[in-house]
Design a protein around this motif. Structure first.
Motif, short mmCIF file in Angstrom:
data_model
loop_
_atom_site.label_atom_id
_atom_site.label_comp_id
_atom_site.label_asym_id
_atom_site.label_seq_id
_atom_site.Cartn_x
_atom_site.Cartn_y
_atom_site.Cartn_z
N LEU A 236 0.18 29.41 -23.00
CA LEU A 236 0.54 29.15 -21.60
C LEU A 236 2.00 28.75 -21.50
O LEU A 236 2.53 28.06 -22.37
CB LEU A 236 -0.33 28.04 -21.02
N ASP A 237 2.63 29.18 -20.41
CA ASP A 237 3.96 28.69 -20.08
C ASP A 237 3.86 27.31 -19.43
O ASP A 237 2.76 26.84 -19.09
CB ASP A 237 4.66 29.66 -19.13
N ILE A 238 5.01 26.69 -19.21
CA ILE A 238 5.04 25.40 -18.52
C ILE A 238 4.46 25.57 -17.13
O ILE A 238 4.77 26.52 -16.41
CB ILE A 238 6.48 24.88 -18.47
N GLY A 239 3.59 24.64 -16.75
CA GLY A 239 2.94 24.70 -15.44
C GLY A 239 3.70 23.91 -14.39
O GLY A 239 4.39 22.93 -14.70
N VAL A 240 3.59 24.34 -13.15
CA VAL A 240 4.20 23.64 -12.03
C VAL A 240 3.14 23.43 -10.95
O VAL A 240 2.17 24.18 -10.85
CB VAL A 240 5.40 24.43 -11.44
N GLY A 241 3.33 22.38 -10.16
CA GLY A 241 2.35 22.09 -9.12
C GLY A 241 2.77 20.92 -8.27
O GLY A 241 3.96 20.65 -8.08
N VAL A 242 1.78 20.19 -7.78
CA VAL A 242 2.02 19.06 -6.90
C VAL A 242 1.03 17.96 -7.23
O VAL A 242 -0.08 18.23 -7.73
CB VAL A 242 1.89 19.50 -5.42
N THR A 243 1.41 16.73 -6.99
CA THR A 243 0.53 15.59 -7.24
C THR A 243 0.67 14.58 -6.10
O THR A 243 1.71 14.51 -5.44
CB THR A 243 0.85 14.92 -8.59
N GLY A 244 -0.38 13.81 -5.87
CA GLY A 244 -0.34 12.81 -4.82
C GLY A 244 -1.53 11.88 -4.93
O GLY A 244 -2.48 12.12 -5.69
N GLY A 245 -1.49 10.79 -4.18
CA GLY A 245 -2.58 9.83 -4.23
C GLY A 245 -2.28 8.58 -3.43
O GLY A 245 -1.49 8.61 -2.48
N GLY A 246 -2.89 7.48 -3.83
CA GLY A 246 -2.71 6.21 -3.12
C GLY A 246 -2.65 5.05 -4.10
O GLY A 246 -3.12 5.16 -5.25
N ARG A 247 -2.05 3.95 -3.66
CA ARG A 247 -1.92 2.77 -4.51
C ARG A 247 -2.03 1.51 -3.67
O ARG A 247 -1.55 1.47 -2.53
CB ARG A 247 -0.56 2.75 -5.23
N VAL A 248 -2.62 0.48 -4.24
CA VAL A 248 -2.58 -0.86 -3.67
C VAL A 248 -2.08 -1.78 -4.77
O VAL A 248 -2.50 -1.66 -5.93
CB VAL A 248 -3.97 -1.30 -3.15
N GLY A 249 -1.13 -2.66 -4.43
CA GLY A 249 -0.50 -3.45 -5.48
C GLY A 249 -0.04 -4.81 -5.00
O GLY A 249 -0.10 -5.15 -3.82
N PHE A 250 0.45 -5.58 -5.96
CA PHE A 250 0.96 -6.94 -5.72
C PHE A 250 2.23 -7.12 -6.52
O PHE A 250 2.30 -6.72 -7.70
CB PHE A 250 -0.08 -7.97 -6.14
N ARG A 251 3.25 -7.69 -5.91
CA ARG A 251 4.49 -8.01 -6.60
C ARG A 251 4.84 -9.47 -6.39
O ARG A 251 4.79 -9.98 -5.26
CB ARG A 251 5.64 -7.14 -6.12
N LEU A 252 5.20 -10.14 -7.48
CA LEU A 252 5.66 -11.53 -7.43
C LEU A 252 7.10 -11.56 -7.90
O LEU A 252 7.42 -11.13 -9.01
CB LEU A 252 4.80 -12.41 -8.33
N PHE B 65 0.86 -1.18 0.00
CA PHE B 65 0.00 0.00 0.00
C PHE B 65 0.90 1.23 0.00
O PHE B 65 1.70 1.41 0.93
CB PHE B 65 -0.91 0.01 1.23
N GLY B 66 0.80 2.06 -1.03
CA GLY B 66 1.69 3.20 -1.18
C GLY B 66 0.94 4.52 -1.16
O GLY B 66 -0.26 4.58 -1.41
N ALA B 67 1.68 5.60 -0.86
CA ALA B 67 1.13 6.96 -0.85
C ALA B 67 2.11 7.89 -1.56
O ALA B 67 2.84 8.65 -0.91
CB ALA B 67 0.87 7.42 0.58
N PRO B 68 2.17 7.85 -2.90
CA PRO B 68 3.10 8.71 -3.63
C PRO B 68 2.69 10.18 -3.56
O PRO B 68 1.52 10.52 -3.65
CB PRO B 68 3.01 8.18 -5.07
N VAL B 69 3.69 11.05 -3.44
CA VAL B 69 3.43 12.49 -3.41
C VAL B 69 4.69 13.22 -3.86
O VAL B 69 5.81 12.76 -3.61
CB VAL B 69 3.01 12.95 -1.99
N GLY B 70 4.51 14.36 -4.55
CA GLY B 70 5.68 15.12 -4.97
C GLY B 70 5.34 16.20 -5.98
O GLY B 70 4.18 16.38 -6.38
N PRO B 71 6.35 16.96 -6.41
CA PRO B 71 6.13 18.04 -7.38
C PRO B 71 5.87 17.51 -8.78
O PRO B 71 6.27 16.40 -9.13
CB PRO B 71 7.44 18.83 -7.32
N THR B 72 5.19 18.32 -9.59
CA THR B 72 4.89 17.95 -10.97
C THR B 72 5.14 19.14 -11.89
O THR B 72 4.98 20.30 -11.49
CB THR B 72 3.43 17.47 -11.11
N ILE B 73 5.56 18.84 -13.10
CA ILE B 73 5.77 19.84 -14.15
C ILE B 73 4.92 19.43 -15.34
O ILE B 73 4.90 18.24 -15.71
CB ILE B 73 7.25 19.92 -14.56
N SER B 74 4.22 20.37 -15.96
CA SER B 74 3.32 20.03 -17.07
C SER B 74 3.54 20.96 -18.25
O SER B 74 3.56 22.19 -18.09
CB SER B 74 1.86 20.10 -16.60
#
Length: 217
Positions: free
Chosen positions: A152-168, A128-137
């Motif tokens: 428009l010029d290049i945009g800057v901001g922030v992004t974040g969210g959640g993940r559930v996953g499986f690794r084998l 279970f992950g919680a990625p977060v960090g800056p973003t450029i668009s």
């Protein structure tokens, strides 16, 4: 008394068998085979999402496709927790027009809770992950028309969210993973011709799949 002893013996045997089966299917972290060295992963990224109205005209709500990929590094801290980072690049459709994409670059910090299981040579985990960090668009021209009348010029901001996953992991080095979860991106674009800004909240439901490689020391 004999009947009671017979029941006790059989009950004990049943409990022993159930405990053994549980140990095979859900081993404790001390028995789970999970090498504690960093893992380097490469993944594809597919998404559905749209824009939520911000400060600017003409923005819209929808479920449009996006695609991309990235690379990530994960460093286990304990059997049940790891830290890592990722770089993800992807495009997302704008103005419901085929071939018109904004391109975003996310720099993510990724803490992760892990539930490892399995034994040598294979092992697996649910995470279970919680990625977060800056973003450029980088905005597409048609997106600029949708939120304003000037480029428009290049945009800057922030992004974040959640993940559930499986690794084998098929061995100590090679593994495969997949995860899903929501991501929300906030980007502020400045207009080239004036001091106005267009702010966009962009949401996505993301599916990632790829391979990971153990960095043995």
């Amino acid at each position: 008394a004999k009947m009671s002893q017979w029941k006790s013996r059989h009950l004990g045997a049943v409990i022993t068998v159930l405990c053994a089966a549980a140990g095979l299917w859900f081993p404790s972290s001390s028995l789970a085979h999970d090498p504690m060295y960093p893992k380097l992963g490469f993944h594809f990224r597919l998404a559905l999402g749209g824009d939520i109205d911000g400060r600017g005209p003409g923005q819209r709500d929808g479920m449009d496709p996006g695609f991309g990929g990235g690379v990530e590094l994960e460093v286990p801290i304990t059997n049940h927790f790891s830290l890592g980072g990722a770089v993800e690049a992807y495009g997302w459709t704008v103005a419901r027009a085929s071939g018109s994409y904004n391109v975003s670059l996310d720099l993510l910090f990724m803490p992760r809770a892990r539930i490892p299981f399995g034994d040598h040579p294979w092992h697996a985990e649910v995470y279970f992950g919680a990625p977060v960090g800056p973003t450029i668009s980088v905005p597409h021209d048609r997106f600029a028309l949708a939120v304003g009348l000037s480029p428009l010029d290049i945009g800057v901001g922030v992004t974040g969210g959640g993940r559930v996953g499986f690794r084998l992991n098929v061995n100590d080095v090679l593994g495969f993973f997949a995860d899903v979860g929501p991501m929300i991106q906030f980007v502020s674009f400045s207009h080239q011709s004036d001091s106005a800004r267009s702010e966009v909240w962009h949401y996505q439901f993301v599916l990632r799949a790829g391979g990971s490689f153990g960095l043995r020391t």
